[in-house]
Design a protein around this motif. Structure first.
Motif, PDB file in Angstrom:
ATOM      1  N   SER A 170       0.828  -1.211   0.000  1.00 55.53           N
ATOM      2  CA  SER A 170       0.000   0.000   0.000  1.00 55.53           C
ATOM      3  C   SER A 170       0.862   1.260   0.000  1.00 55.53           C
ATOM      4  CB  SER A 170      -0.946  -0.008   1.197  1.00 55.53           C
ATOM      5  OG  SER A 170      -0.220  -0.043   2.413  1.00 55.53           O
ATOM      6  N   GLU A 171       1.970   1.236   0.744  1.00 54.07           N
ATOM      7  CA  GLU A 171       2.865   2.394   0.759  1.00 54.07           C
ATOM      8  C   GLU A 171       3.488   2.628  -0.614  1.00 54.07           C
ATOM      9  OE1 GLU A 171       6.955   3.969   2.969  1.00 54.07           O
ATOM     10  OE2 GLU A 171       5.975   2.117   3.640  1.00 54.07           O
TER      11      GLU A 171
ATOM     12  N   HIS B 130       0.939   4.097  -2.971  1.00 56.96           N
ATOM     13  CA  HIS B 130       0.720   5.528  -2.746  1.00 56.96           C
ATOM     14  C   HIS B 130       1.893   6.348  -3.269  1.00 56.96           C
ATOM     15  CE1 HIS B 130      -0.498   9.221  -0.742  1.00 56.96           C
ATOM     16  NE2 HIS B 130       0.712   9.296  -0.201  1.00 56.96           N
ATOM     17  N   ARG B 131       3.115   5.889  -3.013  1.00 57.64           N
ATOM     18  CA  ARG B 131       4.300   6.644  -3.412  1.00 57.64           C
ATOM     19  C   ARG B 131       4.452   6.701  -4.936  1.00 57.64           C
ATOM     20  NH1 ARG B 131       9.335   7.727  -1.084  1.00 57.64           N
ATOM     21  NH2 ARG B 131       8.182   7.828   0.872  1.00 57.64           N
TER      22      ARG B 131
END
Length: 261
Positions: free
Chosen positions: A23-24, A27-28
């Motif tokens: 998920s990180e 997003h990035r």
């Protein structure tokens, strides 16, 4: 964002953390979690990361895992275009300090066209490209060769840089963020870059568009610490690089001349 660019940045983000979640990364990078999982699978097949529940971890020590040889082939045409653009800004007769990195190796290739020059390098890879080139006085900054990168770091490298003065520093960077500024994934590399900034009259930073909006582990300097930033034209496309336009705007507001090559 092209696949090779995305893989490059994904690998460096994994290497810059003990563990990073899907998920990180989604997003990035501004892509779906399904895309992130496919990319992590591709990196795992190359032995560069290891998949864990919900994310990935590095398979080797940070010092070695995102090494020069793993990244060198990715986006080589873009990096060569950036290298040519940077070299064209270097005046013949200058004293140049050339940073380590896959893009600055391409700068080294094109610097021979700007001879005569005195070029100090903190990269063994760049040294190979410049050795015995007509009109190039080559200085190799001493220090410890960082495993995987062959960048020269440590107290000896810092002392050598601090004893010299340069007309131009060509800075390679892990990330540039509108608020956090210029940052690098390695503490050792960040220290060398800080010393180089202090000893140079002019700094030209170069990085492909994937580095815009990235906040790496170790801050090198504020946004306005460099004079010129050279990147590829994709940086202004918000559809492929969501953080690109905002970062370019912050750089210009800080007085940095931006060049899209």
């Amino acid at each position: 964002m092209g696949v090779a660019n995305r893989l490059d940045l994904t690998l460096r983000l994994v290497q810059g953390s003990d563990r990073v979640s899907v998920s990180e990364l989604s997003h990035r990078l501004g892509v779906s979690e399904m895309t992130v999982r496919r990319d992590l699978d591709a990196l795992e097949r190359q032995g560069l990361v290891r998949r864990v529940h919900g994310g990935a971890v590095a398979t080797r020590a940070r010092e070695e895992g995102a090494g020069f040889c793993a990244r060198e082939p990715w986006q080589a045409a873009t990096k060569d275009r950036l290298g040519a653009a940077v070299a064209a800004m270097v005046e013949p007769g200058s004293r140049v300090l050339l940073d380590a990195g896959t893009t600055t190796v391409h700068v080294a290739e094109h610097l021979a066209e700007r001879a005569p020059l005195t070029v100090a390098v903190v990269s063994l890879q760049a040294a190979v490209r410049l050795a015995d080139r007509p009109g190039i006085e080559l200085l190799i900054v001493g220090g410890r060769s960082r495993p995987g990168e062959q960048s020269l770091v440590g107290p000896l490298a810092l002392r050598t840089i601090e004893a010299l003065a340069f007309d131009c520093f060509v800075l390679s960077i892990g990330g540039v963020h509108a608020e956090y500024g210029w940052s690098e994934f390695s503490l050792d590399d960040a220290a060398v870059k800080q010393a180089a900034l202090a000893q140079s009259d002019r700094t030209i930073a170069v990085a492909d568009a994937t580095k815009l909006g990235v906040r790496a582990f170790s801050q090198v300097a504020a946004v306005g610490a460099v004079d010129v930033f050279v990147t590829d034209s994709a940086a202004q496309d918000a559809a492929t690089h969501p953080n690109g336009p905002l970062t370019l705007s912050a750089l210009r507001d800080a007085g940095v001349h931006t060049v899209l090559a």
